[in-house]
Design an enzyme around this catalytic site. Structure first.
Site, mmCIF file in Angstrom:
data_model
loop_
_atom_site.group_PDB
_atom_site.id
_atom_site.type_symbol
_atom_site.label_atom_id
_atom_site.label_comp_id
_atom_site.label_asym_id
_atom_site.label_seq_id
_atom_site.Cartn_x
_atom_site.Cartn_y
_atom_site.Cartn_z
ATOM 1 N N HIS A 95 -4.030 -2.776 -8.158
ATOM 2 C CA HIS A 95 -5.252 -3.468 -7.739
ATOM 3 C C HIS A 95 -6.375 -2.499 -7.418
ATOM 4 C CE1 HIS A 95 -7.912 -5.804 -5.030
ATOM 5 N NE2 HIS A 95 -7.576 -6.805 -5.803
ATOM 6 N N HIS A 96 -6.110 -1.501 -6.591
ATOM 7 C CA HIS A 96 -7.102 -0.456 -6.345
ATOM 8 C C HIS A 96 -6.418 0.815 -5.849
ATOM 9 C CE1 HIS A 96 -7.212 -2.190 -2.119
ATOM 10 N NE2 HIS A 96 -7.230 -0.909 -1.834
ATOM 11 N N HIS B 10 -17.509 -2.111 3.614
ATOM 12 C CA HIS B 10 -16.175 -2.231 4.216
ATOM 13 C C HIS B 10 -16.210 -3.100 5.467
ATOM 14 C CE1 HIS B 10 -12.105 -1.126 5.397
ATOM 15 N NE2 HIS B 10 -12.563 -0.855 6.600
ATOM 16 N N TYR C 133 0.877 -1.174 0.000
ATOM 17 C CA TYR C 133 0.000 0.000 0.000
ATOM 18 C C TYR C 133 0.914 1.224 0.000
ATOM 19 C CZ TYR C 133 -4.143 -2.809 0.951
ATOM 20 O OH TYR C 133 -5.175 -3.709 0.856
ATOM 21 N N HIS D 5 -13.006 -5.710 7.745
ATOM 22 C CA HIS D 5 -11.614 -6.145 7.742
ATOM 23 C C HIS D 5 -11.551 -7.606 7.280
ATOM 24 C CE1 HIS D 5 -9.942 -2.669 10.431
ATOM 25 N NE2 HIS D 5 -10.260 -2.300 9.211
ATOM 26 N N HIS E 222 -2.865 0.410 -4.026
ATOM 27 C CA HIS E 222 -2.594 -0.971 -3.623
ATOM 28 C C HIS E 222 -1.966 -1.695 -4.807
ATOM 29 C CE1 HIS E 222 -4.362 -5.218 -2.658
ATOM 30 N NE2 HIS E 222 -3.053 -5.170 -2.517
ATOM 31 N N MET F 276 -14.661 -4.457 11.461
ATOM 32 C CA MET F 276 -15.558 -3.345 11.170
ATOM 33 C C MET F 276 -16.761 -3.875 10.398
ATOM 34 S SD MET F 276 -13.060 -0.206 10.033
ATOM 35 C CE MET F 276 -11.940 0.562 11.205
#
Length: 610
Positions: free
Chosen positions: A255-256, A405, A223, A407, A326, A480
């Protein structure tokens, strides 16, 4: 039909030049219905080397996807398909293979040991196999749903695509085991919403937020964080669109990406250009969390509705932006340079409404926990009718996009809207959610939320590989449950989330002590994570915790953008009463299937039809 099977020695003798030549000259050997006139708007690389490229388009009228698979370096065949979580076992597949004499294209499936079997119901229809300057192009189609128990149901959310490279002939499809192949997976949303592109303003300008010639580390996951800033005195504008900029040649590496705006209360932010987990990263960068744009592999440009734009610049807005990229580098390639990023399209002609982003789901607190060794444990967060009645304008708000979202243990996320005690519609749902693939997704239909409505967000978790309870929190090993909804007009309500009342959780710890010989520490100095760590996770304690979350009062966070709650009593609030729930979606079988072949399609070396 029975597929001819030459001897192993004959197959071996045919392997090599004959197989390669045969597969290269495979040109238009198969005839079928022509593909739709529309092009293939979506494209992703499947493998890190870029030898497999998938393009597709979606017909909601026909409930069919047309795929175009480009194989740049064909050996002895290829497999492509889908599975629940990206496994090669129990996968829905389509396979192109050769036995040394002929090539076959067929709908197949793999069992729990990875052995491949021909599907009795051939739902992948090959329309064309054509040699192009880039490689072999396979054009085929498949309905969203087939009502075949061996097939994957293609839904709105994340799809885990799998692929495999066949490097030698196989005398039979049933002789192939996925464990012996070079395989991989790619995540994507196949069913993109059919949303029309809104008119764009004449005075639209662009701004590129790009990584500055980054030397991508030779490790699987990186990242990368980069801080940039808007020009001095940059006035208030509306972002009306954004799109990815991916450095040519790095399509399989990026990737993003996300662009965050930093917190306005800080006058300055230190410059930084490096890995986000670096010890050299200034701690102040943790206050750059307001999402301006987010892109993930396979996504196209993102458009705001004509009547709304996302405000940035001007008074009360930070000049500092953080780009996060990422890089997914499973081959651990060294020496690759990258300047990917996101291009923002903005206008000084402000639209009628400011767009806003609201957090739904669970508060980041350890009182919400998942026991270890769970396969599908559900936690639910509420945005209650009391909060929406107080905080939303009389005309309500309109949700047009959503970003889910969790984890690492999140497996499924859904948000539904309830009105007058009845669930009315799904805001966003992903039954195959992956924490490794998160993007802002346009909704197929704008969802209007009125004062007094309830928004219910549920997350399903898998903790089979955990030995201790997983508690809520900011850490990557904590959990989360969030839905960031994008809506207009913007209101003061920025966060509408809940958690179980802490006092009732303490009653849970005292209650289970009666049955566990005071094994759970309930001493005042013990933290909630410490208390959860001492719970013996038998079936009784698991069931009681799940039941507690299903009936205990909640602490409601109905927060303004200043992180201050709206005035009112938000503790010990009852759960919203839901008297009618939405039914689970039922797969639709194709109305008319036509005659599917009884077996695989055979293509002989001369290019005739088999």
């Amino acid at each position: 039909m029975k597929v001819p099977s030459p001897s192993v020695r004959e197959a071996a003798s045919m392997y090599g030049t004959a197989v390669a030549i045969f597969l290269v000259i495979l040109v238009a050997a198969l005839q079928g219905s022509e593909p739709p006139e529309s092009p293939f708007p979506y494209r992703i690389p499947l493998d890190p080397e870029g030898t497999l490229e998938l393009s597709w388009n979606v017909s909601y009228v026909q409930e069919t996807i047309h795929f175009q698979l480009l194989v740049r370096e064909l050996k002895a065949g290829v497999l492509f398909g889908m599975s629940d979580r990206g496994e090669l076992e129990n996968a829905d597949l389509v396979v192109l293979w050769t036995d040394g004499d002929s090539a076959y294209f067929g709908d197949a499936w793999s069992d729990q040991k990875g052995w491949i079997h021909l599907d009795a119901q051939q739902d992948y229809q090959l329309l064309r196999a054509q040699r192009t300057p880039e490689g072999l192009s396979l054009l085929f189609k498949r309905p969203f749903g087939t009502c075949d128990p061996k097939d994957y149901l293609i839904e709105d959310g994340t799809v885990h695509l799998v692929y495999g490279i066949l490097e030698e002939p196989f005398w039979s499809l049933e002789a192939i085991n996925t464990s012996a192949l070079h395989t991989g997976l790619q995540r994507v949303q196949l069913l993109k919403p059919n949303v029309s592109v809104p008119a764009l303003p004449a005075d639209m300008r662009t701004m590129e937020v790009r990584a500055p010639d980054v030397l991508v580390p030779g490790q699987e996951t990186t990242y990368w964080c980069y801080i940039t800033e808007l020009p001095d005195g940059f006035p208030r504008h509306h972002i009306v669109m954004y799109e990815p900029i991916v450095t040519e040649g790095n399509e399989a590496l990026v990737h993003h990406m996300e662009v965050f705006q930093c917190a306005a209360e800080f006058e300055s932010f230190p410059q930084f250009n490096g890995p986000c987990d670096s010890k050299m990263k200034p701690s102040r960068l943790n206050y750059c969390r307001n999402v301006l744009a987010a892109w993930a592999l396979g996504a196209k440009a993102f458009y705001y509705p004509e009547e709304a734009g996302l405000a940035f610049g001007g008074a009360g807005s930070s000049r500092f932006l953080r780009l996060e990229v990422h890089y997914h580098n499973p081959l651990k390639i060294e020496g690759r340079r990258d300047s990917s990023g996101i291009r923002l399209y903005y206008t000084a002609t402000l639209r009628r409404f400011d767009a806003g982003i609201m957090e739904l789901g669970l508060v980041y607190t350890p009182v919400m926990a998942i026991p270890p060794q769970e396969t599908a444990f559900v936690l639910t967060g509420y945005c209650t009718d009391k909060c929406t009645q107080l905080a939303l304008p009389p005309s309500g708000i309109h949700i047009f996009a959503s970003q889910l979202h969790t984890h690492l243990t999140g497996r499924k996320v859904v948000t539904v809207l309830a009105r007058d005690g009845r669930e009315r519609e799904v805001v966003n749902r992903d039954d195959h959610y992956s924490p490794h693939f998160q993007e802002i997704r346009m909704l197929k239909k704008v969802v209007s939320v009125h004062p007094g409505d309830v928004l219910i967000t549920s997350c399903t978790y898998n903790t089979e590989d955990r030995k201790l309870a997983t508690v809520g929190g900011f850490g990557i090993l904590e959990e989360m449950c969030v839905n960031y909804v994008h809506y207009y007009p913007q209101t003061q309500l920025e966060l509408c989330k809940s958690a179980v009342d802490p006092g009732f959780l303490q009653k849970y710890f005292h209650f289970v002590n009666r049955f566990n010989g005071e094994e759970v520490c309930t001493c005042p100095q013990a933290s909630v994570p410490e208390q959860f760590a001492t719970v013996p996770w038998n079936s009784f304690n698991r069931q009681v915790l799940s039941a507690l979350y299903g009936f205990a009062p909640i602490s409601m966070h109905c927060n303004r953008s200043s992180a201050v709650r709206f005035q009112g009593d938000w503790n010990l609030q009852p759960l919203p009463e839901i008297i009618s729930k939405l039914e689970e979606p039922t797969p639709r079988c194709p109305a008319s299937r036509g005659r599917s072949p009884a077996g695989p399609t055979v293509v002989d070396i001369g290019g005739g039809k088999g």
